[in-house]
Write a protein that holds these residues in place. Sequence first.
Motif, PDB file in Angstrom:
ATOM      1  N   ARG A  62      -4.224   3.061  -9.439  1.00 20.41           N
ATOM      2  CA  ARG A  62      -4.759   2.628  -8.776  1.00 20.41           C
ATOM      3  C   ARG A  62      -5.604   1.318  -8.591  1.00 20.41           C
ATOM      4  NH1 ARG A  62      -9.378   1.218  -6.662  1.00 20.41           N
ATOM      5  NH2 ARG A  62     -10.395   0.560  -8.231  1.00 20.41           N
ATOM      6  N   HIS A  63      -6.026   1.089  -9.133  1.00 20.61           N
ATOM      7  CA  HIS A  63      -6.929  -0.602  -9.947  1.00 20.61           C
ATOM      8  C   HIS A  63      -5.686  -1.157  -9.767  1.00 20.61           C
ATOM      9  CE1 HIS A  63      -5.844  -0.766 -13.973  1.00 20.61           C
ATOM     10  NE2 HIS A  63      -6.386   0.557 -13.777  1.00 20.61           N
ATOM     11  N   LYS A 103      -5.219   3.108  -0.501  1.00 26.98           N
ATOM     12  CA  LYS A 103      -6.473   3.138  -0.547  1.00 26.98           C
ATOM     13  C   LYS A 103      -6.163   4.962  -0.888  1.00 26.98           C
ATOM     14  CE  LYS A 103      -8.495  -0.893   1.334  1.00 26.98           C
ATOM     15  NZ  LYS A 103      -8.858  -1.480   2.318  1.00 26.98           N
ATOM     16  N   PRO A 115      -4.839  -1.948  -5.120  1.00 23.77           N
ATOM     17  CA  PRO A 115      -6.196  -1.074  -4.960  1.00 23.77           C
ATOM     18  C   PRO A 115      -5.693  -0.954  -2.845  1.00 23.77           C
ATOM     19  CG  PRO A 115      -6.434  -3.119  -5.282  1.00 23.77           C
ATOM     20  CD  PRO A 115      -5.037  -3.185  -6.454  1.00 23.77           C
ATOM     21  N   TRP A 116      -4.760  -2.058  -2.135  1.00 26.92           N
ATOM     22  CA  TRP A 116      -4.749  -1.246  -1.031  1.00 26.92           C
ATOM     23  C   TRP A 116      -4.318  -0.363  -0.431  1.00 26.92           C
ATOM     24  CZ3 TRP A 116      -2.393  -5.688  -3.593  1.00 26.92           C
ATOM     25  CH2 TRP A 116      -1.196  -4.953  -4.306  1.00 26.92           C
ATOM     26  N   GLY A 145       9.973  -1.725  -0.473  1.00 29.09           N
ATOM     27  CA  GLY A 145       8.547  -2.121   0.522  1.00 29.09           C
ATOM     28  C   GLY A 145       7.981  -3.442   0.034  1.00 29.09           C
ATOM     29  N   HIS A 146       8.913  -4.377  -0.819  1.00 31.80           N
ATOM     30  CA  HIS A 146       8.849  -5.623  -0.944  1.00 31.80           C
ATOM     31  C   HIS A 146       7.919  -6.584   0.390  1.00 31.80           C
ATOM     32  CE1 HIS A 146       9.710 -10.223  -2.334  1.00 31.80           C
ATOM     33  NE2 HIS A 146       8.910  -9.677  -3.217  1.00 31.80           N
ATOM     34  N   ARG A 147       6.869  -7.918   0.048  1.00 30.63           N
ATOM     35  CA  ARG A 147       7.214  -8.549   1.629  1.00 30.63           C
ATOM     36  C   ARG A 147       7.669  -9.353   1.938  1.00 30.63           C
ATOM     37  NH1 ARG A 147       2.536 -11.394  -1.602  1.00 30.63           N
ATOM     38  NH2 ARG A 147       2.891 -10.192  -3.561  1.00 30.63           N
ATOM     39  N   TRP A 202      -1.757   7.491  -9.841  1.00 28.83           N
ATOM     40  CA  TRP A 202      -2.199   6.434  -8.235  1.00 28.83           C
ATOM     41  C   TRP A 202      -3.318   7.160  -8.948  1.00 28.83           C
ATOM     42  CZ3 TRP A 202      -6.257   8.421  -5.537  1.00 28.83           C
ATOM     43  CH2 TRP A 202      -6.801   7.496  -4.077  1.00 28.83           C
ATOM     44  N   LYS A 203      -4.420   8.089  -9.470  1.00 21.34           N
ATOM     45  CA  LYS A 203      -5.211   8.348  -9.870  1.00 21.34           C
ATOM     46  C   LYS A 203      -5.536   7.292 -11.124  1.00 21.34           C
ATOM     47  CE  LYS A 203      -5.647  13.179  -8.322  1.00 21.34           C
ATOM     48  NZ  LYS A 203      -5.631  14.120  -8.398  1.00 21.34           N
ATOM     49  N   GLU A 229      -0.132   0.897   5.482  1.00 21.27           N
ATOM     50  CA  GLU A 229      -1.618  -0.362   5.514  1.00 21.27           C
ATOM     51  C   GLU A 229      -1.162  -0.947   6.309  1.00 21.27           C
ATOM     52  OE1 GLU A 229      -4.752   0.742   4.584  1.00 21.27           O
ATOM     53  OE2 GLU A 229      -4.712   2.076   3.950  1.00 21.27           O
ATOM     54  N   LYS A 230      -0.312  -1.663   6.025  1.00 20.59           N
ATOM     55  CA  LYS A 230       0.027  -2.852   6.904  1.00 20.59           C
ATOM     56  C   LYS A 230       0.464  -2.429   8.409  1.00 20.59           C
ATOM     57  CE  LYS A 230       2.126  -7.271   6.580  1.00 20.59           C
ATOM     58  NZ  LYS A 230       3.161  -8.415   5.799  1.00 20.59           N
ATOM     59  N   GLU A 267       3.779  -1.733  -1.940  1.00 20.65           N
ATOM     60  CA  GLU A 267       3.646  -2.881  -1.609  1.00 20.65           C
ATOM     61  C   GLU A 267       2.107  -2.433   0.013  1.00 20.65           C
ATOM     62  OE1 GLU A 267       4.638  -5.263  -2.855  1.00 20.65           O
ATOM     63  OE2 GLU A 267       6.974  -4.935  -3.270  1.00 20.65           O
ATOM     64  N   GLY A 268       1.831  -1.166   0.326  1.00 20.15           N
ATOM     65  CA  GLY A 268       0.844  -1.068   1.532  1.00 20.15           C
ATOM     66  C   GLY A 268       1.839  -1.650   2.982  1.00 20.15           C
TER      67      GLY A 268
END
Lengths: 383, 159
Positions: A292-293, A299, A296-297, A193-195, A288-289, A260-261, A256-257
Amino acid sequence: MTAITTPTPTPANSVLATRPKFEIVDSDVHHGFRQNDDLYPYLSSVYRERLAEYGGVSAVIGTGHGLYNGGAFGRRVDLLDPKDPGDRGTAAMNRDTLRHNLLDTSGVDLAILTGAQLYGASTMTDQTYANALCRAFNDYTLEHWVGADSRFRAAINVCSQDPQGAAAEIDRIGDNPAVVGIVMPCGSIRPYGHRSYHAIYEACARHDLAVCLHFGGEGSGINPAPTAAGYPSYYIEARQARPSYYQVHLSSFVFEGVFEKFPTLRVVMLESGFGWVAPYVWRMDTDWKGLRHQTPWVKRLPSEYVWEHVRFCCQPVDEPATGDVRGDTRRLIDWMHGERTLLFSSDYPHWDWEDPQQTLTSLPTALRRRIMGGNARETYRIG
Amino acid sequence: MTSQQHPPAAATGPATSIAPTAHVVCPVDELPPGERKIVTVAGRSIGVFNVGGRYYALRNACPHRVAPLCEGRVRGLVVSNGPYDVRVEREGEIVACPWHGWEFDITTGRSHFNPHRLRVKTYEVTVGMATACTDDGDPAVETFTVTVKRNTVLLHVTG
């Protein structure tokens, strides 16, 4: 100014002749045996056989940690070519033999070709050479396999340690209608997942290709040890570590989002099995509950991303100790929303394969139809 | 609704028929903005918060595992415009449970991750106890109304 004097040449042997004579001890002389047979008289039958099939210490260097396999050379013993005593199990991977065994005889209608021999390319230091090998294998696959039978599709092999090179390979042939995905081995420098890997997923999104992961390459070449607790000693022990490879990559994709991306991306876990999936995803949701902060991406609940974007393969099926496939296995499948997320995979020609005629046969027809074919068609965008 | 939810705080008689009682929490200057005070009223532990000059009260029991929710860190809501973007909004309006970190909106009692289904129970001064949103089976905690009169913070609790 002083005059330049030229030294008088002296023959080398005369120099040696002038040196004092004394005993010479060489502390490092590399000797060897000509072939494995030379060691057979000194080995038990167990290790004679293993040495013959998988090699000895030289294979330790070649495969990272010298693991052997099951069956014959990891493949089904019944598929060995009886006419070729030197067959190391690759005869079954010959195109026409595979086509006969899997498509004509076992009833598979459409086969996603994922390769195997090139997974190690992602563990090589020389990325240019590694890319050339993948490119060659992909071209070979397109010409000699998918070009020869419309029942084949290809997940092309790319070098994960070189995301730019992998993206270039995806752009080179990703629009070929027979190419439905890419394959990367689970062994990696860091979780996927790393960028640093996102160029690969951008390319896959451009060509609408699935990202397939298959175990392999862990502890080899440029990669770290196959587990954070070190090297398992035995093959059966190492097999139990496999779900952990998929788990690390799975949570990396989520947190890593990546989804989302890249909202259209699909990730397929090849040879993942599925018994571990639901409890692991529950764990991600639970954590995550409260955490998650920190990311934050992310969601939505992690499970929402997983069930939407990630697919798992049934092989190897974990057989319940209860024997209650109809009940217990069905529950595992329902918990992971298998009607959407579970794909049939045979793992042909390996010894631990799943015969499509005998896989999950106790499931209701509608569910089994999804798992055996429908889910894969959707995942790989096969019209 | 499941049998796992907390019993109603007002155990005697229908909640709508009982007027909430005002309890003195402290003088206003003992509860400045950003601070909280945990008091016991009618047998219940309740956290009273001053968020930017407005007062809120939550039952000091997390609906997850009944931890002392109001002893948790008060902070903002961490939000994002996309991967790797991190921003903070609504500074001081979120309390995170000290045990497992579940975040609750102090101003509404709603949980952040499941605002429509998981929240703390709310008591209104004039209408009494409101119905908790527990339709997914998560137990609820309560919120209470806080007012200020004559420089004193008053907490309104029924029963």
